[in-house]
Write a protein that holds these residues in place. Structure first.
Motif, PDB file in Angstrom:
ATOM      1  N   LYS A  48      -8.060  -5.629  -5.383  1.00  0.00           N
ATOM      2  CA  LYS A  48      -8.764  -6.360  -6.444  1.00  0.00           C
ATOM      3  C   LYS A  48      -7.847  -7.363  -7.137  1.00  0.00           C
ATOM      4  O   LYS A  48      -8.288  -8.402  -7.607  1.00  0.00           O
ATOM      5  CB  LYS A  48      -9.318  -5.388  -7.495  1.00  0.00           C
ATOM      6  CG  LYS A  48     -10.568  -4.663  -7.041  1.00  0.00           C
ATOM      7  CD  LYS A  48     -10.994  -3.664  -8.126  1.00  0.00           C
ATOM      8  CE  LYS A  48     -12.321  -3.018  -7.760  1.00  0.00           C
ATOM      9  NZ  LYS A  48     -12.691  -1.986  -8.726  1.00  0.00           N
ATOM     10  N   GLU A  49      -6.542  -7.020  -7.212  1.00  0.00           N
ATOM     11  CA  GLU A  49      -5.586  -7.965  -7.814  1.00  0.00           C
ATOM     12  C   GLU A  49      -5.323  -9.123  -6.862  1.00  0.00           C
ATOM     13  O   GLU A  49      -5.153 -10.257  -7.275  1.00  0.00           O
ATOM     14  CB  GLU A  49      -4.268  -7.251  -8.128  1.00  0.00           C
ATOM     15  CG  GLU A  49      -4.352  -6.367  -9.356  1.00  0.00           C
ATOM     16  CD  GLU A  49      -3.089  -5.522  -9.558  1.00  0.00           C
ATOM     17  OE1 GLU A  49      -2.146  -5.634  -8.740  1.00  0.00           O
ATOM     18  OE2 GLU A  49      -3.067  -4.753 -10.532  1.00  0.00           O
ATOM     19  N   MET A  50      -5.266  -8.822  -5.569  1.00  0.00           N
ATOM     20  CA  MET A  50      -4.978  -9.840  -4.554  1.00  0.00           C
ATOM     21  C   MET A  50      -6.141 -10.800  -4.360  1.00  0.00           C
ATOM     22  O   MET A  50      -5.959 -11.984  -4.184  1.00  0.00           O
ATOM     23  CB  MET A  50      -4.698  -9.171  -3.197  1.00  0.00           C
ATOM     24  CG  MET A  50      -3.366  -8.518  -3.070  1.00  0.00           C
ATOM     25  SD  MET A  50      -2.045  -9.712  -2.784  1.00  0.00           S
ATOM     26  CE  MET A  50      -2.387 -10.244  -1.117  1.00  0.00           C
ATOM     27  N   PHE A  51      -7.352 -10.251  -4.329  1.00  0.00           N
ATOM     28  CA  PHE A  51      -8.527 -11.057  -3.992  1.00  0.00           C
ATOM     29  C   PHE A  51      -9.498 -11.081  -5.154  1.00  0.00           C
ATOM     30  O   PHE A  51     -10.229 -10.129  -5.374  1.00  0.00           O
ATOM     31  CB  PHE A  51      -9.235 -10.475  -2.759  1.00  0.00           C
ATOM     32  CG  PHE A  51      -8.400 -10.507  -1.518  1.00  0.00           C
ATOM     33  CD1 PHE A  51      -8.305 -11.657  -0.748  1.00  0.00           C
ATOM     34  CD2 PHE A  51      -7.695  -9.379  -1.108  1.00  0.00           C
ATOM     35  CE1 PHE A  51      -7.530 -11.700   0.407  1.00  0.00           C
ATOM     36  CE2 PHE A  51      -6.913  -9.413   0.046  1.00  0.00           C
ATOM     37  CZ  PHE A  51      -6.830 -10.573   0.801  1.00  0.00           C
ATOM     38  N   THR A  52      -9.476 -12.177  -5.897  1.00  0.00           N
ATOM     39  CA  THR A  52     -10.446 -12.320  -6.986  1.00  0.00           C
ATOM     40  C   THR A  52     -11.351 -13.495  -6.641  1.00  0.00           C
ATOM     41  O   THR A  52     -10.965 -14.393  -5.881  1.00  0.00           O
ATOM     42  CB  THR A  52      -9.737 -12.590  -8.326  1.00  0.00           C
ATOM     43  OG1 THR A  52      -9.057 -13.849  -8.222  1.00  0.00           O
ATOM     44  CG2 THR A  52      -8.727 -11.510  -8.662  1.00  0.00           C
ATOM     45  N   ASP A  53     -12.544 -13.487  -7.215  1.00  0.00           N
ATOM     46  CA  ASP A  53     -13.494 -14.591  -6.974  1.00  0.00           C
ATOM     47  C   ASP A  53     -12.828 -15.920  -7.334  1.00  0.00           C
ATOM     48  O   ASP A  53     -13.006 -16.923  -6.641  1.00  0.00           O
ATOM     49  CB  ASP A  53     -14.749 -14.407  -7.829  1.00  0.00           C
ATOM     50  CG  ASP A  53     -15.505 -13.115  -7.470  1.00  0.00           C
ATOM     51  OD1 ASP A  53     -14.983 -12.341  -6.646  1.00  0.00           O
ATOM     52  OD2 ASP A  53     -16.590 -12.893  -8.001  1.00  0.00           O
ATOM     53  N   GLU A  72       1.059   5.425   5.671  1.00  0.00           N
ATOM     54  CA  GLU A  72       2.172   4.648   5.133  1.00  0.00           C
ATOM     55  C   GLU A  72       1.502   3.501   4.398  1.00  0.00           C
ATOM     56  O   GLU A  72       0.980   2.560   4.998  1.00  0.00           O
ATOM     57  CB  GLU A  72       3.087   4.145   6.248  1.00  0.00           C
ATOM     58  CG  GLU A  72       4.277   3.397   5.671  1.00  0.00           C
ATOM     59  CD  GLU A  72       5.390   3.120   6.661  1.00  0.00           C
ATOM     60  OE1 GLU A  72       6.091   2.121   6.446  1.00  0.00           O
ATOM     61  OE2 GLU A  72       5.561   3.880   7.638  1.00  0.00           O
ATOM     62  N   VAL A  73       1.479   3.617   3.077  1.00  0.00           N
ATOM     63  CA  VAL A  73       0.550   2.819   2.269  1.00  0.00           C
ATOM     64  C   VAL A  73       0.747   1.308   2.407  1.00  0.00           C
ATOM     65  O   VAL A  73      -0.220   0.559   2.473  1.00  0.00           O
ATOM     66  CB  VAL A  73       0.552   3.295   0.795  1.00  0.00           C
ATOM     67  CG1 VAL A  73       1.851   2.949   0.106  1.00  0.00           C
ATOM     68  CG2 VAL A  73      -0.640   2.720   0.060  1.00  0.00           C
ATOM     69  N   ASN A  74       1.988   0.827   2.488  1.00  0.00           N
ATOM     70  CA  ASN A  74       2.183  -0.622   2.610  1.00  0.00           C
ATOM     71  C   ASN A  74       1.629  -1.172   3.915  1.00  0.00           C
ATOM     72  O   ASN A  74       1.154  -2.298   3.978  1.00  0.00           O
ATOM     73  CB  ASN A  74       3.665  -1.000   2.479  1.00  0.00           C
ATOM     74  CG  ASN A  74       4.062  -1.142   1.023  1.00  0.00           C
ATOM     75  OD1 ASN A  74       3.203  -1.376   0.168  1.00  0.00           O
ATOM     76  ND2 ASN A  74       5.333  -0.997   0.733  1.00  0.00           N
ATOM     77  N   LEU A  75       1.696  -0.356   4.958  1.00  0.00           N
ATOM     78  CA  LEU A  75       1.148  -0.791   6.244  1.00  0.00           C
ATOM     79  C   LEU A  75      -0.371  -0.896   6.167  1.00  0.00           C
ATOM     80  O   LEU A  75      -0.969  -1.846   6.676  1.00  0.00           O
ATOM     81  CB  LEU A  75       1.553   0.178   7.359  1.00  0.00           C
ATOM     82  CG  LEU A  75       3.038   0.192   7.751  1.00  0.00           C
ATOM     83  CD1 LEU A  75       3.273   1.187   8.875  1.00  0.00           C
ATOM     84  CD2 LEU A  75       3.511  -1.191   8.178  1.00  0.00           C
ATOM     85  N   ILE A  76      -0.994   0.084   5.518  1.00  0.00           N
ATOM     86  CA  ILE A  76      -2.458   0.066   5.417  1.00  0.00           C
ATOM     87  C   ILE A  76      -2.908  -1.083   4.507  1.00  0.00           C
ATOM     88  O   ILE A  76      -3.912  -1.743   4.772  1.00  0.00           O
ATOM     89  CB  ILE A  76      -2.988   1.445   4.949  1.00  0.00           C
ATOM     90  CG1 ILE A  76      -2.734   2.485   6.045  1.00  0.00           C
ATOM     91  CG2 ILE A  76      -4.466   1.376   4.596  1.00  0.00           C
ATOM     92  CD1 ILE A  76      -3.303   2.140   7.436  1.00  0.00           C
ATOM     93  N   LYS A  77      -2.134  -1.365   3.453  1.00  0.00           N
ATOM     94  CA  LYS A  77      -2.447  -2.524   2.608  1.00  0.00           C
ATOM     95  C   LYS A  77      -2.405  -3.796   3.445  1.00  0.00           C
ATOM     96  O   LYS A  77      -3.252  -4.673   3.315  1.00  0.00           O
ATOM     97  CB  LYS A  77      -1.452  -2.631   1.445  1.00  0.00           C
ATOM     98  CG  LYS A  77      -1.705  -1.644   0.327  1.00  0.00           C
ATOM     99  CD  LYS A  77      -0.632  -1.782  -0.757  1.00  0.00           C
ATOM    100  CE  LYS A  77      -0.870  -0.826  -1.911  1.00  0.00           C
ATOM    101  NZ  LYS A  77       0.242  -0.859  -2.881  1.00  0.00           N
TER     102      LYS A  77
END
Length: 196
Positions: A48-53, A72-77
């Protein structure tokens, strides 16, 4: 503003670390994912922080169950950023993009749906190949390097998961994947197969 500069700096640092990690995985085939438990909502807060309208000129709709994922959270992000990015590229200005998360019995499913150009059936099996683009002229005008889905496929393989792609030309595309609630043993087994 200081806030933006700080965000750009931390995001830059994250991308740099990420690049080295991906090189490790792809070039050295060091397929040891560092699995840890993370709440699904943490990933959605990040998206939500990365992709805003405002910053993408799209209409983003988020809907997700809370749940714990093993990853591995950074990979999934990285996988999700790639999928949302692709959805933006495939859509007209102001298009609707739906990002969802669903807690299942056997894992947690993420999906990104757009209502954009879609992918012809005969190209579906090619789109996870490195440097492949469905629409060359269009992708390049929006700075696509074409590594996206090939990387996503590799990362998901390490997590014991696969990309599921449904698409119809002119109607849009939905790409999803399920992260299994696997123990460390299954992940190690998936990694061992990957390295062979």
């Amino acid at each position: 503003s200081i806030l933006s500069a700080n965000y750009i700096y931390t995001e830059g640092k994250r991308l740099e670390a990420m690049s080295f990690r991906l090189l490790d995985i792809i070039v050295a085939k060091k397929g040891d994912v560092q699995l840890s438990e993370v709440s699904a909502s943490e990933i959605f807060v990040y998206l939500k922080e990365m992709f805003t309208d405002e910053n993408r000129g799209m209409q983003f709709h988020y809907q997700y169950d809370n749940g714990i994922i093993l990853a591995e959270v950074n990979l999934i992000k990285t996988v999700l950023v790639n999928l949302v990015d692709n959805a933006c590229k495939a859509s007209e200005e102001g298009g609707r993009i739906e990002i969802s998360g669903q807690a299942l019995e056997n894992g947690y499913r993420f999906a990104v749906r757009d209502y954009g150009i879609g992918i012809p059936e005969e190209e579906l099996h090619k789109i996870t190949k490195a440097f492949y683009m469905v629409d060359k002229s269009r992708a390049r005008s929006k700075n696509g390097a074409g590594l996206g889905l090939a990387l996503c496929k590799e990362i998901l393989q390490l997590h014991g998961s696969v990309l599921e792609i449904e698409s119809e030309p002119g109607k849009g595309t939905c790409i999803g994947f399920t992260l299994p609630n696997q123990g460390k043993e299954e992940a190690d087994e998936a990694n061992r197969k990957y390295r062979e």
